[in-house]
Design an enzyme around this catalytic site. Sequence first.
Site, PDB file in Angstrom:
ATOM      1  N   TYR A  33      -8.823  25.575  25.449  1.00  0.00           N
ATOM      2  CA  TYR A  33      -8.284  24.385  26.103  1.00  0.00           C
ATOM      3  C   TYR A  33      -8.714  24.419  27.566  1.00  0.00           C
ATOM      4  O   TYR A  33      -9.894  24.617  27.849  1.00  0.00           O
ATOM      5  CB  TYR A  33      -6.769  24.309  25.902  1.00  0.00           C
ATOM      6  CG  TYR A  33      -6.380  24.095  24.448  1.00  0.00           C
ATOM      7  CD1 TYR A  33      -6.513  22.848  23.845  1.00  0.00           C
ATOM      8  CD2 TYR A  33      -5.916  25.152  23.663  1.00  0.00           C
ATOM      9  CE1 TYR A  33      -6.177  22.643  22.505  1.00  0.00           C
ATOM     10  CE2 TYR A  33      -5.574  24.962  22.332  1.00  0.00           C
ATOM     11  CZ  TYR A  33      -5.709  23.710  21.760  1.00  0.00           C
ATOM     12  OH  TYR A  33      -5.381  23.521  20.440  1.00  0.00           O
ATOM     13  N   ASN A  65      -0.066  32.823  15.151  1.00  0.00           N
ATOM     14  CA  ASN A  65      -0.647  31.924  16.139  1.00  0.00           C
ATOM     15  C   ASN A  65      -0.299  32.365  17.559  1.00  0.00           C
ATOM     16  O   ASN A  65       0.854  32.662  17.873  1.00  0.00           O
ATOM     17  CB  ASN A  65      -0.118  30.506  15.912  1.00  0.00           C
ATOM     18  CG  ASN A  65      -0.746  29.496  16.853  1.00  0.00           C
ATOM     19  OD1 ASN A  65      -1.928  29.185  16.747  1.00  0.00           O
ATOM     20  ND2 ASN A  65       0.046  28.977  17.798  1.00  0.00           N
ATOM     21  N   GLU A  66      -1.323  32.414  18.438  1.00  0.00           N
ATOM     22  CA  GLU A  66      -1.146  32.660  19.873  1.00  0.00           C
ATOM     23  C   GLU A  66       0.001  33.637  20.141  1.00  0.00           C
ATOM     24  O   GLU A  66       1.025  33.284  20.750  1.00  0.00           O
ATOM     25  CB  GLU A  66      -0.907  31.326  20.581  1.00  0.00           C
ATOM     26  CG  GLU A  66      -2.058  30.358  20.380  1.00  0.00           C
ATOM     27  CD  GLU A  66      -1.853  28.990  21.006  1.00  0.00           C
ATOM     28  OE1 GLU A  66      -0.799  28.777  21.636  1.00  0.00           O
ATOM     29  OE2 GLU A  66      -2.740  28.138  20.864  1.00  0.00           O
ATOM     30  N   HIS A 108      -8.676  30.319  21.296  1.00  0.00           N
ATOM     31  CA  HIS A 108      -8.292  28.916  21.397  1.00  0.00           C
ATOM     32  C   HIS A 108      -8.775  28.385  22.741  1.00  0.00           C
ATOM     33  O   HIS A 108      -8.491  28.979  23.783  1.00  0.00           O
ATOM     34  CB  HIS A 108      -6.773  28.762  21.267  1.00  0.00           C
ATOM     35  CG  HIS A 108      -6.271  29.124  19.905  1.00  0.00           C
ATOM     36  ND1 HIS A 108      -4.936  29.042  19.555  1.00  0.00           N
ATOM     37  CD2 HIS A 108      -6.927  29.573  18.799  1.00  0.00           C
ATOM     38  CE1 HIS A 108      -4.796  29.427  18.288  1.00  0.00           C
ATOM     39  NE2 HIS A 108      -5.992  29.751  17.809  1.00  0.00           N
ATOM     40  N   GLU A 116      -8.867  26.987  17.628  1.00  0.00           N
ATOM     41  CA  GLU A 116      -8.314  25.706  18.084  1.00  0.00           C
ATOM     42  C   GLU A 116      -9.107  25.265  19.308  1.00  0.00           C
ATOM     43  O   GLU A 116      -9.547  26.097  20.107  1.00  0.00           O
ATOM     44  CB  GLU A 116      -6.848  25.819  18.517  1.00  0.00           C
ATOM     45  CG  GLU A 116      -5.835  26.023  17.441  1.00  0.00           C
ATOM     46  CD  GLU A 116      -4.413  26.000  18.000  1.00  0.00           C
ATOM     47  OE1 GLU A 116      -4.213  25.493  19.130  1.00  0.00           O
ATOM     48  OE2 GLU A 116      -3.498  26.505  17.319  1.00  0.00           O
ATOM     49  N   TRP A 167      -8.129  21.025  16.836  1.00  0.00           N
ATOM     50  CA  TRP A 167      -6.693  20.728  16.848  1.00  0.00           C
ATOM     51  C   TRP A 167      -6.530  19.248  17.185  1.00  0.00           C
ATOM     52  O   TRP A 167      -6.988  18.795  18.216  1.00  0.00           O
ATOM     53  CB  TRP A 167      -5.962  21.584  17.881  1.00  0.00           C
ATOM     54  CG  TRP A 167      -4.483  21.378  17.777  1.00  0.00           C
ATOM     55  CD1 TRP A 167      -3.753  20.361  18.337  1.00  0.00           C
ATOM     56  CD2 TRP A 167      -3.558  22.176  17.025  1.00  0.00           C
ATOM     57  NE1 TRP A 167      -2.428  20.474  17.984  1.00  0.00           N
ATOM     58  CE2 TRP A 167      -2.279  21.580  17.186  1.00  0.00           C
ATOM     59  CE3 TRP A 167      -3.674  23.308  16.246  1.00  0.00           C
ATOM     60  CZ2 TRP A 167      -1.136  22.106  16.592  1.00  0.00           C
ATOM     61  CZ3 TRP A 167      -2.538  23.831  15.665  1.00  0.00           C
ATOM     62  CH2 TRP A 167      -1.284  23.236  15.836  1.00  0.00           C
ATOM     63  N   ARG A 209      -7.079  24.855   8.628  1.00  0.00           N
ATOM     64  CA  ARG A 209      -6.138  25.877   9.101  1.00  0.00           C
ATOM     65  C   ARG A 209      -4.743  25.282   9.013  1.00  0.00           C
ATOM     66  O   ARG A 209      -4.451  24.258   9.631  1.00  0.00           O
ATOM     67  CB  ARG A 209      -6.474  26.309  10.522  1.00  0.00           C
ATOM     68  CG  ARG A 209      -5.550  27.403  11.105  1.00  0.00           C
ATOM     69  CD  ARG A 209      -6.105  27.872  12.443  1.00  0.00           C
ATOM     70  NE  ARG A 209      -5.299  28.902  13.063  1.00  0.00           N
ATOM     71  CZ  ARG A 209      -4.462  28.696  14.084  1.00  0.00           C
ATOM     72  NH1 ARG A 209      -4.302  27.466  14.588  1.00  0.00           N
ATOM     73  NH2 ARG A 209      -3.773  29.695  14.610  1.00  0.00           N
TER      74      ARG A 209
END
Length: 456
Positions: free
Chosen positions: A225, A156-157, A223, A252, A281, A79
Amino acid sequence: MKTRLSVVAATLLTFVVGLVAFGMQPAHAAAGFTVANGKLYDANGNEFVMRGVNHAHTWYTHQTSSFANVKALGANTVRVVLSSGQRWTKNDTADVSNVISLCKQNKLICVLEVHDTTGYGEQAGAATLAQAVDYWISVQSALAGQEKYVILNIGNEPYGNQGYATWATDTSNAIKRLRTAGFEHTIMVDAPNWGQDWSFTMRDNATSVFAADPARNTVFSIHMYGVFNTAAKISDYLGRFRTAGLPIVVGEFGHNHSDGDPDEDAILSYSQANGLGWLGWSWSGNGGGVEYLDLAINFDPANLSSWGQRLFNGANGIRQTAREASVYGGTTPTTPPTTPPTTPPVTTPPPTTPPAGKSCAATYSIVGSWQGGFQGDVKVTAGSAAISGWTVTWTFTGGQTVTQSWNATVTSSGSSVTAKNVGYNGNLGAGASTTFGFIGSASGTNTAPTLTCTAV
């Protein structure tokens, strides 16, 4: 990749599964990747599961060797971070063409994303999704005819923790504009809330967004986290997309973050068990206090961080699970380790049939070796009755030590090692199995130890 996120305690909302038959074939035949039955298929009609990494190309345009290095470590996808010009220097048509060429030379599938949209509504200067579409149209000549090799990640985001209520409308409009402009690529869309969707905005609107694509060729990207810090949260979120027949990837994730401690082992094991793609990531070049997310230190593939060792060499990682896209001729696992084992793999004999009652057996395998180190895997199998937990013990005889582990809590006392199940893999039905792995150091003869397994 976000630079900050306010973690909000999220209450699980009721997920409405659409009545649309998303298992049907796309509304019109695409020139490359397609989506059907919640799965991604390449241009040859073969299922494709992403196993790769993110690469911050727009900030490190000179690091073109990264594509070959990522491939050599076994990845099948990269990516690529691009800029539309709102926050960083725009990657022009020639540069986008070069990136695609590098992906193709190294037999990687290219996921291209605009990073300037990151945190819109909360991040000053962030681009809108409409501006991201403007960018894609401006570089369309580089993308035309590359549908077999390129997936287009709009932005992205695209929202932070403010103003994200319009995510579904804005995302649907962006998809429709791209289709009207003639893009036939599979489109990937990111979640709001710095990509982590703690508000479940993407989750609860995914059905309508998918339906907004005339080609029915959209993939959703979450994503993971600090919001995704338990196996239960991970399996619940991803599982709802699977139930709805909607394609989902983990675009990610990391092993740690300033906003909390994601459960990377659960992300990897759930994805592998359910055929979901993921992209770690990130390759190298992180800053702002999250340098520990570099997979390769200073872009050096021979100097992987502990996170890099985990993602490339660990259980359910890239070396174990990546398959090259069939458009490149791939039908088998991608390239083996660049540093071959110095000795043949060592495996203990298969366990005898576990006795009746609550019992378990364990087998130990060395699946990779390098100078001074190795990767070990242990398979735990329940006996003739279900068990609710297990403990595996062994004693090294060659001075080996465990330096990192996953899918188990591993402790050492001298040469003695104890591994206990974690929360999501202790309950095993009769005859069922689970695995855990570790990275070890070894300076002498790396003899496989004898294992003892105790069940509760």
